[in-house]
Enzyme design. Structure first.
Site, PDB file in Angstrom:
ATOM      1  N   TYR A 144       0.811  -1.218   0.000  1.00 14.45           N
ATOM      2  CA  TYR A 144       0.000   0.000   0.000  1.00 14.45           C
ATOM      3  C   TYR A 144       0.848   1.275   0.000  1.00 14.45           C
ATOM      4  CZ  TYR A 144      -4.685  -1.971   0.896  1.00 14.45           C
ATOM      5  OH  TYR A 144      -5.887  -2.611   0.807  1.00 14.45           O
ATOM      6  N   LYS A 195       4.823 -14.558   1.679  1.00 15.05           N
ATOM      7  CA  LYS A 195       4.991 -15.237   0.392  1.00 15.05           C
ATOM      8  C   LYS A 195       6.497 -15.408   0.177  1.00 15.05           C
ATOM      9  CE  LYS A 195       3.507 -17.087  -3.424  1.00 15.05           C
ATOM     10  NZ  LYS A 195       2.845 -18.414  -3.447  1.00 15.05           N
ATOM     11  N   ASP A 228      -1.112 -17.903  -0.117  1.00 12.92           N
ATOM     12  CA  ASP A 228      -2.097 -18.632  -0.923  1.00 12.92           C
ATOM     13  C   ASP A 228      -2.688 -19.789  -0.123  1.00 12.92           C
ATOM     14  OD1 ASP A 228       0.447 -19.763  -1.053  1.00 12.92           O
ATOM     15  OD2 ASP A 228       0.370 -20.224  -3.185  1.00 12.92           O
ATOM     16  N   ASP A 252      -5.643  -7.367   4.137  1.00 11.87           N
ATOM     17  CA  ASP A 252      -6.860  -6.788   3.567  1.00 11.87           C
ATOM     18  C   ASP A 252      -7.687  -7.887   2.913  1.00 11.87           C
ATOM     19  OD1 ASP A 252      -8.639  -4.717   2.592  1.00 11.87           O
ATOM     20  OD2 ASP A 252      -7.742  -5.063   0.614  1.00 11.87           O
ATOM     21  N   ASP A 256     -11.405  -9.924   4.405  1.00  9.55           N
ATOM     22  CA  ASP A 256     -12.680 -10.027   3.686  1.00  9.55           C
ATOM     23  C   ASP A 256     -13.070 -11.492   3.526  1.00  9.55           C
ATOM     24  OD1 ASP A 256     -12.852  -7.234   3.304  1.00  9.55           O
ATOM     25  OD2 ASP A 256     -13.705  -7.511   1.293  1.00  9.55           O
TER      26      ASP A 256
HETATM   27  C1  IPM Z   1     -10.260  -2.027   4.523  1.00 12.65           C
HETATM   28  C2  IPM Z   1     -10.681  -1.388   3.232  1.00 12.65           C
HETATM   29  C3  IPM Z   1      -9.691  -0.285   2.834  1.00 12.65           C
HETATM   30  C4  IPM Z   1      -8.316  -0.907   2.688  1.00 12.65           C
HETATM   31  C5  IPM Z   1     -10.125   0.465   1.555  1.00 12.65           C
HETATM   32  C6  IPM Z   1     -11.458   1.131   1.743  1.00 12.65           C
HETATM   33  C7  IPM Z   1      -9.096   1.436   1.085  1.00 12.65           C
HETATM   34  O1  IPM Z   1     -10.797  -2.364   2.245  1.00 12.65           O
HETATM   35  O2  IPM Z   1     -10.149  -1.318   5.539  1.00 12.65           O
HETATM   36  O3  IPM Z   1     -10.051  -3.237   4.533  1.00 12.65           O
HETATM   37  O4  IPM Z   1      -7.972  -1.420   1.624  1.00 12.65           O
HETATM   38  O5  IPM Z   1      -7.563  -0.891   3.659  1.00 12.65           O
HETATM   39 MG    MG Z   2     -10.582  -4.350   2.910  1.00 13.90          MG
END
Ligand code: IPM
Ligand code: MG
Length: 371
Positions: A144, A195, A228, A252, A256
Site C-alpha cells: 500500500y 509469500k 495462498d 486486507d 474479507d
Molecule cells: C479495509 C478497506 C480499505 C483498505 C479500503 C477502503 C481502502 O478495504 O479497511 O479493509 O484497503 O484498507
Molecule cells: Mg478491505
C-alpha cells in the site's frame, strides 16, 4: 469537562456510514447513561462529503482532533464521486493516509463466529462453529505504501502502473511484536503469513519474525504459511488459527475472506493502533472492515453490528472497560440468538429488520443484561 474525562471523535463518513454510526452512537449513549462511561464526544467528518465542500477528504482540524482524542470511531469512506477525485488527493488525504500519518500500523481484525449465525455462513456450520481468531494486518507499509509507486507514460500512448511491496526490519518487528503479545494473552499461537517462496520481502519477513520469536517469545507457538495456502486454510479449517500476522495487502484480502466465517462483512470490527508515545498515549481508530456500500446507502438496511463491535473494541483497548466490552458483545450475541437479523445475515430467517431496529434490539438486550 472533568479532568479524567476521555474524548472520542465520531466520524460517520460516506455511504452507509451515517446509518451505522447512528446506531453505534445510541450504544455509546447507553454506556454513558448506564455505566458512567463519561466520554466527551466530538463529531467530525471525513470522505467524499468533505471533498465536495473543501476539496480535501479530511480537513487539518479533523486530523488534529483525531490525534488529540483517546479514540476515534469511524463509519466508512468512498462511494459516488470517489473515483473522480484526483489521485493525489485520494492518496494524500484519504483514510489510508490518516492511518499512516498517525502511525497506526497494527490493525486488529477479530473474526468470531457467533453461534446463532453459523447457519448464515456460506461455509458449513461444523467448519465455522467456535472460530475465534484475530487477523493482525500491518497497516502502514507493504504494498500500500512502498516506494516507488505510480502510473507513468511509457510512450505510444501506453502506460505502466506499479507499486512496491517493501518492509524494513523495524517495521516487521514492531507488528510481529504486537502479534506475539496478542497470542500470549490468548491461545499462545501465532501464525505468520507471507509469500517467502516467491518474494524477497517475504523472505525477510519470515526471518525477522522467527528471530523475534526466538529472542523474546519462546513460549508462543509460531508457524508460517504462504499466503495462498493461508487463504485456503481460512475457508477449509479456520479453527486452526489463533492470531495471524501478515502484510498489509494480504491482511486486507484475508480479512474479507474470513468475513465469510462471521456470516457477513457487516459483522467484522477492527482497531488500528499506534505504539504508545512517551506519555503512554497511543492513536486508536475503530471501524468496521466493510466499506461504504453505496448500493444500499440511505435505505436503513445496513448491518450496524461491525461498527458497534468496533466500539466494544474501543472500550477494551482504549477506555480500560473490558467488562463493558464483554457486556456489549453479550448483548449482540443475545440479539442474534433471539433471531434478529439484518438482510446480510438473514440465513434461513424469513423476516429481516432495519438498521434502526437492529439498534433497538441491541439496546433492549443491554437493558435486560443491566437489570
Ligand atoms: C479495509 C478497506 C480499505 C483498505 C479500503 C477502503 C481502502 O478495504 O479497511 O479493509 O484497503 O484498507
Ligand atoms: Mg478491505
Amino acid at each position: 469537562m472533568t479532568k479524567n474525562e476521555r474524548t472520542m471523535v465520531v466520524i460517520p463518513g460516506d455511504g452507509i456510514g451515517s446509518e451505522i454510526i447512528g446506531q453505534a452512537s445510541r450504544v455509546v449513549e447507553w454506556f454513558d447513561r448506564h455505566r458512567g462511561l463519561g466520554l466527551d464526544i466530538k463529531e467530525r467528518q471525513l470522505g467524499v462529503n468533505v471533498y465536495e465542500k473543501h476539496g480535501t477528504l479530511i480537513q487539518d482540524e479533523t486530523l488534529e482532533a483525531i490525534e488529540a482524542a483517546d479514540a476515534t470511531l469511524f463509519g466508512a469512506i468512498g462511494g459516488d464521486g470517489y473515483d473522480e477525485i484526483p489521485r493525489h488527493i485520494r492518496t494524500e488525504t484519504g483514510l489510508l493516509s490518516v492511518r499512516r500519518r498517525l502511525a497506526m500500523f497494527a490493525n486488529i481484525r477479530p473474526v468470531v463466529a457467533f453461534d446463532a449465525l453459523v447457519d448464515a455462513s456460506s461455509l458449513k456450520p461444523e467448519i465455522v462453529r467456535g472460530v475465534n481468531m484475530i487477523i493482525l494486518r500491518e497497516l502502514n507499509g507493504g504494498l500500500y505504501f512502498g516506494q516507488p509507486r505510480g502510473i507513468e507514460d511509457i510512450g505510444n500512448g501506453e502506460r505502466r502502473g506499479f507499486n512496491t511491496m517493501a518492509y524494513t526490519t523495524p517495521e516487521i518487528r514492531r507488528v510481529a511484536r504486537v502479534g506475539f503479545e496478542l497470542a500470549k494473552e490468548r491461545g499462545g499461537h501465532l501464525t505468520s503469513v507471507d509469500k517467502a517462496n516467491a518474494l524477497d520481502v517475504g523472505e525477510l519477513w519470515r526471518e525477522e519474525v522467527i528471530r523475534l520469536g526466538a529472542e523474546e517469545y519462546p513460549d508462543v507457538l509460531l508457524n508460517h504459511l504462504y499466503v495462498d495456502n493461508a487463504m485456503l486454510q481460512v475457508v477449509r479449517d479456520p479453527k486452526q488459527f489463533d492470531v495471524v500476522v501478515t502484510e498489509n495487502t494480504f491482511g486486507d484480502i484475508m480479512s474479507d475472506c474470513a468475513a465469510a466465517i462471521g456470516g457477513s462483512l457487516g459483522m467484522l470490527p477492527s482497531a488500528s493502533l499506534s505504539d504508545p508515545d512517551k506519555e503512554g498515549r497511543r492513536q486508536a481508530f475503530y471501524e468496521p472492515i466493510h466499506g461504504c456500500a453505496p448500493d444500499i446507502a440511505g435505505q436503513n438496511v445496513a448491518n450496524p453490528i461491525g461498527t458497534i463491535l468496533s466500539f466494544a473494541m474501543a472500550m477494551r483497548h482504549s477506555f480500560e472497560r473490558p467488562e463493558d466490552a464483554t457486556l456489549l458483545e453479550s448483548a449482540i450475541a443475545n440479539t442474534l440468538a433471539a433471531g434478529v437479523r439484518t438482510a446480510d445475515i438473514a440465513g434461513d430467517v424469513s423476516t429481516t429488520v432495519s438498521t434502526t431496529a437492529m439498534g433497538d434490539a441491541i439496546l433492549d438486550q443491554l437493558d435486560r443484561l443491566a437489570r
